[in-house]
Design an enzyme around this catalytic site. Structure first.
Site, PDB file in Angstrom:
ATOM      1  N   ARG A  60       0.872  -1.174   0.000  1.00  0.00           N
ATOM      2  CA  ARG A  60       0.000   0.000   0.000  1.00  0.00           C
ATOM      3  C   ARG A  60       0.910   1.226   0.000  1.00  0.00           C
ATOM      4  O   ARG A  60       2.079   1.132   0.383  1.00  0.00           O
ATOM      5  CB  ARG A  60      -0.863   0.030   1.259  1.00  0.00           C
ATOM      6  CG  ARG A  60      -1.801  -1.142   1.407  1.00  0.00           C
ATOM      7  CD  ARG A  60      -2.525  -1.070   2.749  1.00  0.00           C
ATOM      8  NE  ARG A  60      -3.494  -2.136   2.883  1.00  0.00           N
ATOM      9  CZ  ARG A  60      -3.241  -3.312   3.444  1.00  0.00           C
ATOM     10  NH1 ARG A  60      -2.037  -3.570   3.943  1.00  0.00           N
ATOM     11  NH2 ARG A  60      -4.176  -4.229   3.522  1.00  0.00           N
ATOM     12  N   LYS A  85      -3.151  -1.580   8.421  1.00  0.00           N
ATOM     13  CA  LYS A  85      -4.559  -1.996   8.401  1.00  0.00           C
ATOM     14  C   LYS A  85      -4.736  -3.369   9.050  1.00  0.00           C
ATOM     15  O   LYS A  85      -5.453  -4.231   8.550  1.00  0.00           O
ATOM     16  CB  LYS A  85      -5.100  -2.029   6.968  1.00  0.00           C
ATOM     17  CG  LYS A  85      -5.270  -0.660   6.351  1.00  0.00           C
ATOM     18  CD  LYS A  85      -6.093  -0.769   5.096  1.00  0.00           C
ATOM     19  CE  LYS A  85      -6.522   0.604   4.636  1.00  0.00           C
ATOM     20  NZ  LYS A  85      -7.398   0.533   3.472  1.00  0.00           N
ATOM     21  N   HIS A 175      -3.161 -10.414   4.205  1.00  0.00           N
ATOM     22  CA  HIS A 175      -4.588 -10.432   4.543  1.00  0.00           C
ATOM     23  C   HIS A 175      -4.837 -11.377   5.713  1.00  0.00           C
ATOM     24  O   HIS A 175      -4.395 -12.520   5.688  1.00  0.00           O
ATOM     25  CB  HIS A 175      -5.414 -10.930   3.351  1.00  0.00           C
ATOM     26  CG  HIS A 175      -5.440  -9.993   2.195  1.00  0.00           C
ATOM     27  ND1 HIS A 175      -5.607 -10.425   0.900  1.00  0.00           N
ATOM     28  CD2 HIS A 175      -5.319  -8.650   2.121  1.00  0.00           C
ATOM     29  CE1 HIS A 175      -5.595  -9.390   0.082  1.00  0.00           C
ATOM     30  NE2 HIS A 175      -5.416  -8.300   0.799  1.00  0.00           N
ATOM     31  N   TYR A 184      -8.847 -12.195  -6.278  1.00  0.00           N
ATOM     32  CA  TYR A 184      -7.771 -12.421  -7.240  1.00  0.00           C
ATOM     33  C   TYR A 184      -7.875 -13.798  -7.878  1.00  0.00           C
ATOM     34  O   TYR A 184      -7.716 -13.948  -9.085  1.00  0.00           O
ATOM     35  CB  TYR A 184      -6.402 -12.273  -6.569  1.00  0.00           C
ATOM     36  CG  TYR A 184      -6.208 -10.949  -5.889  1.00  0.00           C
ATOM     37  CD1 TYR A 184      -6.308  -9.763  -6.605  1.00  0.00           C
ATOM     38  CD2 TYR A 184      -5.935 -10.867  -4.533  1.00  0.00           C
ATOM     39  CE1 TYR A 184      -6.146  -8.526  -5.988  1.00  0.00           C
ATOM     40  CE2 TYR A 184      -5.766  -9.646  -3.903  1.00  0.00           C
ATOM     41  CZ  TYR A 184      -5.878  -8.480  -4.631  1.00  0.00           C
ATOM     42  OH  TYR A 184      -5.718  -7.264  -4.016  1.00  0.00           O
TER      43      TYR A 184
END
Length: 197
Positions: A60, A85, A175, A184
């Site tokens: 990111r 995050k 994740h 994906y």
């Protein structure tokens, strides 16, 4: 559409499957063009390296600008990726091309600042500077509507199209929940290979 006697326009977003969205990634070939275009800028080695690392490590913007020199182990060709995050941080390998680009860029630096990427004013880069960098590189190519998060998505799609399993992609991108990764693999073209054989 009529609801309780009132005429209500249908909301396209409500009518469409929640998983449907427009193409939000760049292909391998498009990434090559973007990376080449980044090299042609005033700060070519730095800009190229930032985009390369964002793509290769699925970073990111906030993760890219917070990278420190100490996150890189040149001797073992490893990068410590601190996911934000609430993501899972992980150590990732650095391949030869990327390692050479990092060494080239660092050899041009005379400062002892901790950040991996710095501006002309010897400060850490900002989100705005990354946005501008990507927008400028995209403008040098035929690519349109390119934004920084597309590089992270492009990493996910690259891995899915190479046939890597969901769990590996999930861990690589940091994740915690596989529902963020499944997009994906769901639209990966490799799933459909051989259907007409």
């Amino acid at each position: 559409m009529m609801t309780d006697g009132r005429n209500v326009k249908s909301d396209k977003n409500l009518a469409t499957d929640g998983h449907e969205r427009s193409k939000d990634f760049l292909t391998e070939d498009e990434m090559k063009h973007l990376l080449l275009a980044a090299k042609k800028g005033r700060h070519g080695p730095r800009d190229h390296l930032i985009l390369l690392m964002m793509y290769r490590h699925g970073l990111r913007v906030s993760e890219a600008i917070s990278l420190k020199r100490s996150d890189i182990n040149l001797a073992q060709s490893r990068l410590w990726v601190k996911r934000l995050k609430n993501g899972l941080s992980v150590e990732q390998p650095i391949d030869g091309e990327e390692l050479r680009a990092i060494k080239r860029y660092l050899s041009s630096r005379t400062d002892m600042l901790p950040w991996l990427f710095i501006s002309e004013r010897q400060q850490a880069l900002t989100r705005q500077s990354i946005n501008y960098m990507i927008k400028t590189a995209a403008k040098r190519t035929s690519l349109t509507n390119v934004h920084p998060h597309m590089l992270r998505h492009s990493c996910g799609y690259y891995l899915a199209n190479k046939g890597y399993e969901l769990r590996l992609i999930q861990d690589y991108l940091g994740h915690r929940d596989p529902k963020h990764t499944v997009h994906y693999t769901r639209i990966s073209s490799i799933r459909f290979e051989g259907i007409w054989d």
